[in-house]
Design an enzyme around this catalytic site. Sequence first.
Site, PDB file in Angstrom:
ATOM      1  N   GLY A  24      50.519  55.423  70.233  1.00  0.00           N
ATOM      2  CA  GLY A  24      50.812  56.584  71.069  1.00  0.00           C
ATOM      3  C   GLY A  24      52.083  56.363  71.871  1.00  0.00           C
ATOM      4  N   SER A  25      52.253  57.177  72.891  1.00  0.00           N
ATOM      5  CA  SER A  25      53.481  57.087  73.684  1.00  0.00           C
ATOM      6  C   SER A  25      53.405  55.883  74.627  1.00  0.00           C
ATOM      7  CB  SER A  25      53.648  58.358  74.519  1.00  0.00           C
ATOM      8  OG  SER A  25      52.605  58.422  75.479  1.00  0.00           O
ATOM      9  N   GLY A  70      50.200  54.261  76.520  1.00  0.00           N
ATOM     10  CA  GLY A  70      49.954  52.841  76.257  1.00  0.00           C
ATOM     11  C   GLY A  70      49.902  52.015  77.527  1.00  0.00           C
ATOM     12  N   GLU A 100      50.851  50.056  69.862  1.00  0.00           N
ATOM     13  CA  GLU A 100      51.926  50.451  68.965  1.00  0.00           C
ATOM     14  C   GLU A 100      52.522  51.718  69.556  1.00  0.00           C
ATOM     15  OE1 GLU A 100      54.268  51.372  66.693  1.00  0.00           O
ATOM     16  OE2 GLU A 100      52.749  52.291  65.425  1.00  0.00           O
ATOM     17  N   CYS A 113      57.150  56.888  64.690  1.00  0.00           N
ATOM     18  CA  CYS A 113      57.570  55.942  65.725  1.00  0.00           C
ATOM     19  C   CYS A 113      58.719  55.092  65.209  1.00  0.00           C
ATOM     20  CB  CYS A 113      56.401  55.115  66.217  1.00  0.00           C
ATOM     21  SG  CYS A 113      55.516  54.372  64.893  1.00  0.00           S
TER      22      CYS A 113
HETATM   23  C1  UN1 Z   1      54.141  55.656  62.951  1.00  0.00           C
HETATM   24  O1  UN1 Z   1      55.050  56.464  62.993  1.00  0.00           O
HETATM   25  O2  UN1 Z   1      53.237  55.658  63.825  1.00  0.00           O
HETATM   26  O3  UN1 Z   1      57.162  52.436  58.887  1.00  0.00           O
HETATM   27  C2  UN1 Z   1      53.961  54.663  61.866  1.00  0.00           C
HETATM   28  C3  UN1 Z   1      56.830  53.614  58.767  1.00  0.00           C
HETATM   29  C4  UN1 Z   1      55.400  53.895  58.407  1.00  0.00           C
HETATM   30  C5  UN1 Z   1      54.546  53.856  59.624  1.00  0.00           C
HETATM   31  C6  UN1 Z   1      54.972  54.730  60.757  1.00  0.00           C
HETATM   32  N1  UN1 Z   1      54.978  52.899  57.471  1.00  0.00           N
HETATM   33  O4  UN1 Z   1      57.599  54.536  58.947  1.00  0.00           O
END
Ligand code: UN1
Length: 512
Positions: free
Chosen positions: A242-243, A247, A264, A298
Amino acid sequence: MEFLKTLRIEKENQGVSTGQNWLDGESGPPLDVFSPADGKLIARVLTATEAAYEKVVEKAHQAFLKWRMVPAPKRGEIVRQISNQLRVYKDALGALVSYETGKSLQEGKGEVQEMIDICDFAVGQSRQLYGFTMHSERQEHRMYDQYHPLGVVGVVTAFNFPVAPWSWNASLAAVCGDVVLWKPSSKSPLSAIAVQHILSDVIKDNADVVPEGLFSLVVGSGRAVGENLLNDRRIPLVSLTGSTRVGQHAAQAVSARFGRTILELGGNNAIIVTPSADLAMAVTAIVFGAVGTAGQRCTSTRRVIVHDSIYDKVAGSLAKAYESIRIGDPLDPKNHMGPLIDKGAVEQYRQALDQVTAQGGKILYGGKVLEGDGYASGCYVQPTLCEVQNDYPIVQSETFAPILYLIRYSGDVSEAIAIHNDVPQGLSSAIFSNDIRETEQFLSAAGSDCGIANVNIGTSGAEIGGAFGGEKETGGGRESGSDAWKGYMRRQTNTINYGRDLPLAQGIEFDI
Ligand code: UN1
């Protein structure tokens, strides 16, 4: 929408399950789920009450007491069957992920492929939960490490990857002997419900080994369920995507009770392009990184740090590539980019661009919200290129939208690396260069400060075999491959005396 039927998504769905069973008659406020693709209501979900949450956690805990004693390779066999079922449902689930989140069909299916891949990885891992053996300093003594399961693992996932991050956690946690309680994003609960249906078949077929409660699902509305989970002492590990803001709150709540977290969080991922780079490759990687999932990964590429000598060429090629991006219905395979998740995200895109210009930046391409035929949901925007300085406040923060910041450097690669690292986040990074001195410097201790650092590939699309996660405000967690499994277990050091004397460590004499 044949795929909804295939996945057993009804008009109204229960959002709480302990495995095979769905909880009836105790529902919190209903959640209506709309597709950002066409703005239509997809389905309704009944959310968890406080009492339903209690039931689920209790069931999960009871399941753990049984599951922890099932031999790990047998646990792996269950994950193997899940992987097979995911293969059967890959196209339908990929389509639902695409329709519910707005990511392209290709990327929806790719997300399910990541689930299959990590399940296969976890099956192998189930025979490799290794600890070290050590030589004792005492005669006729043996020492070794062993890894035991932790308990109920809470997995909180975000809308942008509604299913894969669950599997990175759940497949490993399950082979490690843990049980998993999943709280999906309230923006994408249907994909999670579909996965739970797929799991329930495997659970049913293996009811002799798999306790009800091994995989549970709790869709919440509002903050209550999430808060319960963070503060629940029966949940020794919370893995959250999440953000950074969410987090930080989670880290404080969980660590206050000495629980563990795998976090993450946000990224602010950059690609450095040096004068020796293969520009055609660099441009393709940058465009996929910035535009894929409409900039809502992310790992999305947010910044490009380009040497002055090639800046105009790179900016020109990017603008040309951006013109060719086909934006529209994510389920239509000819489109590259679908909508943002909702109108709130469109508003954030708009505000971010206002800040870019207010802080001194220039919009080189894009910047508009799309209207008219095919764009009725109001969630489609143009991918946007901006020329900025790295220290603008807006460039220092993560905007979950297809906005790409171009930044110049004029000195050597050290200058580019300094700019690269000068943000609060540290998830993914890349350099395009054919100069080994530059690429090795980028990968050195004085190079990229991110959890992921790539050479001549982009920032997004990481393979499951590596450990996934990042440093600084990204939260420090690692999921997926490498030895990330250790995060789901507790380590125990065992010393065994097989002699007839009792020598003490450190040579201490103690005669009685
Ligand atoms: C995410 O955006 O939360 O590396 C994960 C990547 C993907 C996972 C993204 N395997 O872009």
